[in-house]
Design a protein around this motif. Structure first.
Motif: not given
Length: 102
Positions: A69-96
């Motif tokens: 719950a606290s992670a979802r409330a974080d502004p940076e994580i909230a932006k990420f979640i908005k993007w992630a919800r458009k990705q397939p469940p199998e996506a593994t992605g890359r981050h800096a």
């Protein structure tokens, strides 16, 4: 909790809410890192897990984001979640790589 059988439905990700399928697209995440005394963990998408650790070091995760719950409330994580919800469940992605404070 034992490792799930590959392909098993693990329900929704506690962070992004997308369905989780057992296999290479999931990771265990200790909400309070083991280094900080944490023992509780959940399965997360690898994509979500990598994002948490790319944004915050272990001390900050323990202090500011000790649960989903606290992670979802974080502004940076909230932006990420908005993007992630458009990705397939199998996506593994890359981050800096994380920018750790020393």
């Amino acid at each position: 909790m034992a490792d799930p059988e590959r392909g098993a439905d693990l329900g929704p990700c506690p962070l992004c809410g997308r369905p989780m399928i057992a296999g290479p697209s999931i990771d265990r995440h200790h909400w309070i890192p083991k280094k900080e005394g944490g023992v509780e963990w959940d399965w997360l998408h690898r994509l979500c897990h990598k994002k948490l650790h790319s944004l915050y070091d272990e001390k900050e995760l323990a202090r500011r984001l000790p649960d989903a719950a606290s992670a979802r409330a974080d502004p940076e994580i909230a932006k990420f979640i908005k993007w992630a919800r458009k990705q397939p469940p199998e996506a593994t992605g890359r981050h800096a790589r994380p920018k750790r404070r020393r």
